[in-house]
Structure formats: structure tokens, C-alpha cells
Design an enzyme around this catalytic site. Sequence first.
Site: not given
Ligand code: ADQ
Length: 765
Positions: A29, A159, A267, A366
Site C-alpha cells: 500500500g 494521502h 490495490r 488518486d
Molecule cells: P494506495 O491507494 O495504496 O495509496 P499507491 O500510491 O499506488 O496507492 O500505492 C500502492 C502500493 O502498493 C505501491 O507501493 C505498490 O507497489 C504496492 N502494490 C500494489 N499492488 C501490489 C501487489 N499485488 N503486491 C504487492 N504490492 C503491491 C494511498 C493513496 C495514493 C497515494 C499513497 C501514498 O491512495 O494516492 O499515492 O497513499 O500517499
Amino acid sequence: MGRVILVSNRLPVTVRRTGRDIALTRSAGGLVAGLGPIHDAEDSLWLGTLGGEIDDERRAELEKRRLIPVTLPRERARRHYEGYSNSVLWPLFHYFLEAVEHDPQDFEAYRTVNERFADAVVEHAGRRDRIWIHDYHLMLLPMMLRKRLPDARIGFFLHIPFPSSEIFRILPQADEILRGLVGADLIGLHTFDYARHLTTSFRRICGSEIVRDAIEWEGGRSHVRAFPLGVDAPRFNQLAASPEAERRFGNWRRRAGDRKVVLGVDRLDYSKGLVQRLEVYHHLLSEEAKWRKDAVFLQLCVPTRSTMKTYSDLKQQVDQRVGQINGEFGEMGRMPVHYMYRSVPPEEVAALYRLADVAVVTPLRDGMNLVAKEYIAARQDDSGVLVLSEFAGAAAELGEALIVNPWDVQGTARILSRALEMDAGEQRRRMAALRRRVASNTAQRWARSFLESLDACVAGEATPTQSSEDSSWIARLGAAFAASRRALIVLDYDGTLQDFEADPSAARPDPELISLLGRLGAAESIEVVILSGRDRESLARWFGRLPAHLVAEHGSFLKTRKRRRWEELGPGVDRSVADDVEEVMESFVARTPGSFIERKHSGIAWHYRKAEQHLGMRRARELAHHLTIYFANRPMRVQQGACVVEVHNQEIDKGWAYRTIRRRLGSFDFVLVAGDDRTDEDLFEVVPPDVWSIKIGAGPSAARHRLESPEGLRALLASALARREASHGRSPSSSSTAGQSGERLTHLAHPGLPVAFTEDGLGDV
Ligand code: ADQ
């Protein structure tokens, strides 16, 4: 410097028992990806909940890693997390109004969970620690902490997007949420747009005054700034090159064969636009048949919030759509979409980033989106194309990506096709620029700059606005005044020398005040300036005969003590602008019984002190908001004061007036300025540190000293004057006794009537 106390709803790990051991794995995440490196590097403590049971053994294991679990009753935790946080705030902040589900009990739970977090923070935070709260689950926590730890350094970072105020004000608890946030010294958001949305909401919903980047509230100031989060770029570089990633990359390469790889990593959330993305891919395969064979779309989804119906419905929808596309375009052993619904280790994610010719990051909304930045960080050879939604916060920084509107299926499909065909030279040019940017704005740098900013905000606000309880400065002021050769005293009137009156005409100066000002102005080498927002007539009527300089309308007019006439100091408001504003204000007069318009030289004001107060306040916010937008790019200033909304020339304020007068009056070795309201802050902000600046009353201020009331200021002036007279070799009463000094004549004819002064060139009598 103390520690950093990180506070987020969830701790960044999941705990599993494997036989006799306890295994901690880092969760996936964005928040964890951003804060993980900071927690690893800093002397920090991280507080948050942990799904599942916590026994002593687990707790000890967590504490070894400086992780402190906050425990909550199960049902309350559910209502807080699945309820208010993820069925109200998350969808609303991402503009999914149809997904919002209100249940009043959920907000109750939200409040009590925030209180529980406050208990936990108070229990663990030391006096010198910085408390850094994260995300929408804890928006009431800053103020809860501020009340219990008034001197704490508190930062808050959101975030997710902060929506337009038009959307935010739909929230029934909008006001309470904003009042929860201002407990933080610094509120951080990913982009300037979100910061602007937040300050606009404060202005419209709470009627807050915004001074530059700060929201003013009864107890202080809360700064709002943009801090775009980055990724741990060196770590991604290393991860992508690690033997484990290399091995996984090899496996994938074999499986993909000679096909081009399009990658999505998210996610499984409706904000990520997965259904629309599949629609785009379907459209591409329908339009350009070669990609059915020559490309493969790998979509990796990490499960989240899967117990919530909206999310299980989404999962079904995605499953179905993948099945349909593969059914329509697939062949034995060659499916166009490869879908994985699981969390995978970071080496696997890095291997996929290396593999992908094109990354499609197309959320409908996002906050930032770190996948886009991780992909860039993993592209060591500068190849690869990023297709990025304009609705991701990251789009504000990553201009070299191919930017798309994910709602436009055909348009996005066209750009995806262009990405698949892009030549190596263009890829390199774009990717090299993106990589430089991502490498320079890492997660560590983001955290450092937020924390430094927090320290600076606190230091800036801590300019010692001392209260009258610490009275040592009063004695020092008296001594400096006594020793001075030439002194300047600049005083506001309403609320500063005289208690604020609901009826402005009742605020006439009393004899005691007239006498005091008369003695001050008549004393040797003291220049007195009354610097007020009042009109010329009132000031002339009340103070026209005193040996004082009068400045009316915040600096528009000056009447020196030697002259009978007023002179125009600054330009008046443009006629046509005033007419426009008056037209708007008239509609507010019509809708707000008892309110009225006042036209001044430098501006125009809408007063509501005679209107029903609640209605007046609501209308004032509306009017101020309307005018602020109207004047966004013009040199006009909109200010909300006590029962008034005023528009005036931006360049004319009390700070400007002070500078102009100082240039006229020459040099002084003692300067005192005093005021009580927002307009006096313009003055406090321009005076150098050796000036004695005094704020009268409560509230935030740039002044260095504070007195509680006009009486306090009068007493201070009277005693300082007596001391000065004594040290300049005069009896305290001599200068106020008619005819005694010979060169000056000060006569108090009747208490309450204007004082008559005669002196060469001085006064009007
Ligand atoms: P998220 O909605 O979780 O975060 P994002 O910033 O894209 O969205 O981060 C996702 C993270 O999860 C990334 O580090 C990615 O590598 C990892 N991930 C995704 N799918 C995965 C999988 N199947 N297995 C392992 N790892 C996986 C929230 C907000 C975003 C904001 C962040 C940080 O919604 O807009 O960028 O917080 O502030």
C-alpha cells in the site's frame, strides 16, 4: 530533538504465527511504501492498529521494531474503518458520491476511535517529540491532541485527494472535520490543488481567515502546504537489479515470449479505474487485431477491504470482464489478459516493472499514485512508456508521461496504441527526464522536508507573543521609552484604546483617554499616530484637536498634527470595481435584513452588525468567498472583520501606511505599535524586531507582546510616560498643566471635551 511519532490507522505490518515463531511481513500500500523508509532510518515510533489478536509475545515482537499497537473493540473498529472512513470519506474524497453510505453511528465510532488514538499518543509522546499523523482515518486527532498537549509539534498528512469545497461541503460533518484538522501546526497534501481545495473549504465552511498559507483559528495558526510524496528510488533501483528480481524477471520473460507487455499494478479499488482500463484494452484489441497476439496485459491487484460489499462487487466485475476479453480474443495458451489477485513480494513487483514495455496507471482519482513513480525508478535503461491518468496527483509532476483521461475509452486506447509503438529514442527522452525527477524527490526527502517545515512553522509561530503574566517586558519597555530621545507611538483605536462597541458611534473616546493622548502628544519628542480603519469624519471629530497625526481608512488619508486638511496618501478604489462590488453587495443586503453598505475612498464594505448574527455570519462567508474568487487576479483585497466584509486596494494597508509615515517623520530611537485585529497584523508583520509591537486581546498574532485589554494598554502608556517625564527632568504633571512649561500649553477644558493645545505650528486651535 526528540523522536518522530508516526500515527496511522494501521501499523505497516501483518503478524502471522508460523509454528512457534512469529513472522512480521510488511503490508502493501502507498502509505507504507512512503513511510517505511522513514521509519527504518529515523529514531521513530509508529502507532497504529493491527488486524487480529495481540498477545504479549506479539506485542514484544512489534516493540522491538518500535511499533506500538493501538487496540480497539472489534465492532467500533469496523464502524470506524469500513464505516465512516471507507464508506464516507474515501468515496467522497475520490468524487464517488454514489458510493457514499451514511450511518450516524459510524461517525460516533470514528470520533471515539480518534479519541482512543489520542490516549495512545499522549501515553507515548515525550515533550520534545514531533507527532506526525497520517491520513483520513484520523482527521479529528490533531485537535484532540492539541487540547491535551498544547505545546506539542503536530503535523498531519493526507494521502488521498482533498476534493473541491463543492464536494466536501456535502459531508454533514464537514465543519467538525475541519475543526479537527486545525489542531495541526502543519497540514500537508500531495498537490497545490488539494491544498487550495482545503483552504477554500475552511473559508467557506468555517469562515476562517486565510493569511498566505495559514488558516487562522481562535487558538493559533495551521499552515497548509503541498508535499508531493516520492518513492525510495535507490531501493527500487537495487531491488530491480537484485538476483531475486533477476530470477523472477527471467521467468516472466520466458512466459511472455516475444509479446509486448502492458502492466497494471493496483490495490483492487474502484478509484483505480480497473473496469474502465479493461474497457480500454478491449477497445484496443477490437480496433487493432495485431495486439491480440503481439501483446499481453498483466494486471496485478492486491486485495483490500474485501469484506466490504462494494469491493466484493468490484472484484466480481473485474473477474467477469477479464473472462469476457479472454473469451473473445484468446487462443489456447495465449490469453491477452493475465490477471493476478494477490499480494506479492517487492522483488516480484520490481521484476514486473522491468518487464513492462508500457505501464498503465489510469485511476479515476488518486491522491498521488506511487506505482507510476516506482515503475520509473525501476527502468534503469531509460526504456518503457508510462501512460498516466490526469486524475492522479502524480500527473502534476510527471509531464513527460503520456497523459490520458481514463473516462475517455477511445482516446485512452489510441494513446495506449501509441505507447506500444513508441520508438526507442522517444522512450529514452521521456523516461530519462522522468527518472531525474523521481530520483530527486524521494520518500526520504519528502519526509525531511515535511518535518523541517513543521519545525519552521512552529518556530515562526513561537515569536514570543508574551502575555501580560510575564510582565518583565513592560518594565523593559518603560526603561527604553524613558531613555529615548525621539519616540514614535502608533495606535489603532477600536479594540486597542477603546473596548469594541456593537454600535460604532457609541465608541467615542472618554475624557481619560483624551487626556492621556494629549499628554503623550504634547510631551517632548514624542510623535503620536492614530492609525485606524475609521473614516476621516469620526477621527477628526474625536481627535482633531489633539497633537497627534491621524490616519483614516487603514492608510488612505493622513492629517498631520500641524495641518487642518486631510491629504490622500494612497489611491482610491477604482470606480467601476466599486460599482461591480456594490451590485453584488446589494443582493446580499436584499437577502440579509439589517445589513448595509458603506462606500469608502479606498474600498467598499458590507456591514451586518445590525442583522441577525447567525444569518449575517453565513452570508458574510458566502460573500467573502464570492468576492475572493472574483478578485483572484486583481490587486484588491477581501477581508472579513468584526461584522463586516470589506474590499479595498491591496497595496493600502496599515503596514504600508506605517512605512509611508515613517519615511515622513524621520528617525526614532523608540517605536511602539499597538493593535487588536486582523488589519493590525499587516502592521505587525512589517515592523522590524526592535519595534515594541503589542497585540491587544486573544488570538494569533505576529506582534511580539500581548496585553489583555485596552485598559492594560492605557495603564502601560500612562506609567511609561510618567517614567519618561521623570527621567527627562519633569514632574509627571507638568506637561499636562496649562501654561506651566511656557513653550507648550496643554489645557483640559472640560472632561469629555476636546483638549486645546497651543504650540508653534501645532494643533488647530
Ligand atoms: P494506495 O491507494 O495504496 O495509496 P499507491 O500510491 O499506488 O496507492 O500505492 C500502492 C502500493 O502498493 C505501491 O507501493 C505498490 O507497489 C504496492 N502494490 C500494489 N499492488 C501490489 C501487489 N499485488 N503486491 C504487492 N504490492 C503491491 C494511498 C493513496 C495514493 C497515494 C499513497 C501514498 O491512495 O494516492 O499515492 O497513499 O500517499
